[in-house]
Design a protein around this motif. Sequence first.
Motif, PDB file in Angstrom:
ATOM      1  N   THR A  19      -1.331  10.823 -11.847  1.00  7.59           N
ATOM      2  CA  THR A  19      -2.183   9.517 -11.674  1.00  7.59           C
ATOM      3  C   THR A  19      -3.559   9.810 -11.561  1.00  7.59           C
ATOM      4  N   ARG A  20      -4.474   9.035 -12.045  1.00  5.81           N
ATOM      5  CA  ARG A  20      -5.574   8.972 -12.008  1.00  5.81           C
ATOM      6  C   ARG A  20      -6.480   7.919 -10.978  1.00  5.81           C
ATOM      7  N   CYS A  21      -7.275   8.368 -10.139  1.00  2.34           N
ATOM      8  CA  CYS A  21      -8.251   7.621  -9.326  1.00  2.34           C
ATOM      9  C   CYS A  21      -8.655   6.352  -9.921  1.00  2.34           C
ATOM     10  N   GLY A  22      -8.403   5.221  -9.246  1.00  5.26           N
ATOM     11  CA  GLY A  22      -8.906   3.722  -9.822  1.00  5.26           C
ATOM     12  C   GLY A  22     -10.340   3.737  -9.811  1.00  5.26           C
ATOM     13  N   MET A  23     -11.093   4.733  -9.336  1.00  3.08           N
ATOM     14  CA  MET A  23     -12.667   4.503  -9.042  1.00  3.08           C
ATOM     15  C   MET A  23     -13.072   5.385 -10.166  1.00  3.08           C
ATOM     16  N   CYS A  24     -12.767   6.606 -10.031  1.00  4.12           N
ATOM     17  CA  CYS A  24     -13.856   7.778 -10.909  1.00  4.12           C
ATOM     18  C   CYS A  24     -12.593   8.325 -12.116  1.00  4.12           C
ATOM     19  N   GLY A  25     -11.602   8.000 -12.078  1.00  3.89           N
ATOM     20  CA  GLY A  25     -10.709   8.487 -13.289  1.00  3.89           C
ATOM     21  C   GLY A  25     -10.178  10.089 -13.181  1.00  3.89           C
ATOM     22  N   GLN A  26     -10.190  10.628 -11.986  1.00  5.44           N
ATOM     23  CA  GLN A  26      -9.908  11.940 -11.672  1.00  5.44           C
ATOM     24  C   GLN A  26      -8.532  12.065 -11.245  1.00  5.44           C
ATOM     25  N   THR A  27      -7.620  13.061 -11.559  1.00  2.12           N
ATOM     26  CA  THR A  27      -6.555  13.376 -10.666  1.00  2.12           C
ATOM     27  C   THR A  27      -6.745  13.680  -9.114  1.00  2.12           C
ATOM     28  N   LEU A  28      -5.707  13.542  -8.266  1.00  2.21           N
ATOM     29  CA  LEU A  28      -6.266  14.019  -6.784  1.00  2.21           C
ATOM     30  C   LEU A  28      -6.466  15.627  -6.823  1.00  2.21           C
ATOM     31  N   ALA A  73       0.849  -1.197  -0.077  1.00  2.00           N
ATOM     32  CA  ALA A  73       0.131   0.015  -0.024  1.00  2.00           C
ATOM     33  C   ALA A  73       0.850   1.277   0.044  1.00  2.00           C
ATOM     34  N   SER A  74       1.991   1.305   0.670  1.00  2.14           N
ATOM     35  CA  SER A  74       2.881   2.232   0.825  1.00  2.14           C
ATOM     36  C   SER A  74       3.468   2.717  -0.236  1.00  2.14           C
ATOM     37  N   GLN A  75       3.965   1.414  -1.377  1.00  2.00           N
ATOM     38  CA  GLN A  75       4.280   1.614  -2.537  1.00  2.00           C
ATOM     39  C   GLN A  75       3.413   2.271  -3.655  1.00  2.00           C
ATOM     40  N   VAL A  76       2.159   1.907  -3.487  1.00  2.00           N
ATOM     41  CA  VAL A  76       1.151   2.262  -4.291  1.00  2.00           C
ATOM     42  C   VAL A  76       0.740   3.711  -4.112  1.00  2.00           C
ATOM     43  N   ARG A 117      -9.933  -6.570  -5.813  1.00  2.00           N
ATOM     44  CA  ARG A 117     -10.981  -7.455  -5.610  1.00  2.00           C
ATOM     45  C   ARG A 117     -11.363  -7.056  -4.205  1.00  2.00           C
ATOM     46  N   SER A 118     -12.271  -6.473  -3.818  1.00  2.00           N
ATOM     47  CA  SER A 118     -12.712  -6.006  -2.475  1.00  2.00           C
ATOM     48  C   SER A 118     -12.663  -7.067  -1.515  1.00  2.00           C
ATOM     49  N   GLY A 119     -11.744  -6.847  -0.444  1.00  2.00           N
ATOM     50  CA  GLY A 119     -11.474  -7.839   0.622  1.00  2.00           C
ATOM     51  C   GLY A 119     -10.611  -9.097   0.394  1.00  2.00           C
ATOM     52  N   ASP A 120     -10.200  -9.092  -0.799  1.00  2.00           N
ATOM     53  CA  ASP A 120      -9.364 -10.296  -1.136  1.00  2.00           C
ATOM     54  C   ASP A 120      -7.881  -9.900  -0.762  1.00  2.00           C
ATOM     55  N   PRO A 121      -7.058 -10.387   0.346  1.00  2.00           N
ATOM     56  CA  PRO A 121      -5.980 -10.132   0.733  1.00  2.00           C
ATOM     57  C   PRO A 121      -4.875 -10.225  -0.228  1.00  2.00           C
ATOM     58  N   LEU A 122      -4.851 -10.975  -1.195  1.00  2.00           N
ATOM     59  CA  LEU A 122      -4.124 -11.345  -2.202  1.00  2.00           C
ATOM     60  C   LEU A 122      -4.350 -10.327  -3.428  1.00  2.00           C
ATOM     61  N   SER A 123      -5.279  -9.773  -3.457  1.00  2.00           N
ATOM     62  CA  SER A 123      -5.637  -8.718  -4.648  1.00  2.00           C
ATOM     63  C   SER A 123      -4.553  -7.885  -5.108  1.00  2.00           C
ATOM     64  N   PRO A 124      -4.202  -7.367  -6.183  1.00  2.00           N
ATOM     65  CA  PRO A 124      -3.332  -6.360  -6.505  1.00  2.00           C
ATOM     66  C   PRO A 124      -3.840  -5.099  -5.998  1.00  2.00           C
ATOM     67  N   LEU A 125      -3.186  -4.161  -5.591  1.00  2.00           N
ATOM     68  CA  LEU A 125      -3.696  -2.763  -5.176  1.00  2.00           C
ATOM     69  C   LEU A 125      -3.591  -1.663  -6.302  1.00  2.00           C
ATOM     70  N   ARG A 126      -4.582  -0.567  -6.066  1.00  2.00           N
ATOM     71  CA  ARG A 126      -4.541   0.440  -7.131  1.00  2.00           C
ATOM     72  C   ARG A 126      -4.652   1.671  -6.196  1.00  2.00           C
ATOM     73  N   PRO A 127      -4.094   2.773  -6.627  1.00  2.00           N
ATOM     74  CA  PRO A 127      -4.495   4.026  -6.101  1.00  2.00           C
ATOM     75  C   PRO A 127      -5.729   4.734  -6.478  1.00  2.00           C
ATOM     76  N   VAL A 128      -6.269   5.089  -5.431  1.00  2.00           N
ATOM     77  CA  VAL A 128      -7.638   5.571  -5.351  1.00  2.00           C
ATOM     78  C   VAL A 128      -7.692   6.815  -4.443  1.00  2.00           C
ATOM     79  N   ALA A 129      -8.426   7.892  -4.869  1.00  2.00           N
ATOM     80  CA  ALA A 129      -8.744   8.972  -4.078  1.00  2.00           C
ATOM     81  C   ALA A 129      -9.524   8.532  -2.720  1.00  2.00           C
ATOM     82  N   ALA A 130      -9.014   8.973  -1.386  1.00  2.00           N
ATOM     83  CA  ALA A 130      -9.651   8.515  -0.043  1.00  2.00           C
ATOM     84  C   ALA A 130     -11.152   8.704  -0.303  1.00  2.00           C
ATOM     85  N   SER A 131     -11.788   9.663  -0.575  1.00  2.00           N
ATOM     86  CA  SER A 131     -13.014  10.043  -0.818  1.00  2.00           C
ATOM     87  C   SER A 131     -13.752   8.912  -1.567  1.00  2.00           C
ATOM     88  N   CYS A 132     -13.166   8.558  -2.712  1.00  2.00           N
ATOM     89  CA  CYS A 132     -13.851   7.480  -3.468  1.00  2.00           C
ATOM     90  C   CYS A 132     -13.806   6.152  -2.706  1.00  2.00           C
TER      91      CYS A 132
END
Length: 95
Positions: free
Chosen positions: A27-36, A14-17, A56-71
């Motif tokens: 960088t674009r939010c993985g949920m809405c596509g906007q920049t920060l 998570a820190s790396q992402v 994949r929500s709740g999957d501990p092995l899922s890859p991570l993506r950057p998203v805005a905290a509000s999204c």
Amino acid sequence: MKPAHRRGTYSARASQVTQAAYNDPETRCGMCGQTLADHPPTKTGKPQTWDADHLRSGDPLSPLRPVAASCNRSAGGALGAERQRLGIMRPTNPW
């Protein structure tokens, strides 16, 4: 004890992402596509921050993506409300 989706290598990944997202203002939010910068400030007037979201929500092995905290908070709240509505209070998968 941490929830299953935050154990193991999650913190380091998570820190790396999020650091990579902060380092690139395009960088674009993985949920809405906007920049920060495109996201409005929080309700308390603070600037938005990056979160690391599971693809994949709740999957501990899922890859991570950057998203805005509000999204991310909005999606988490909606998922929690839906689980409560359906009577599902915890993940069905035993981690």
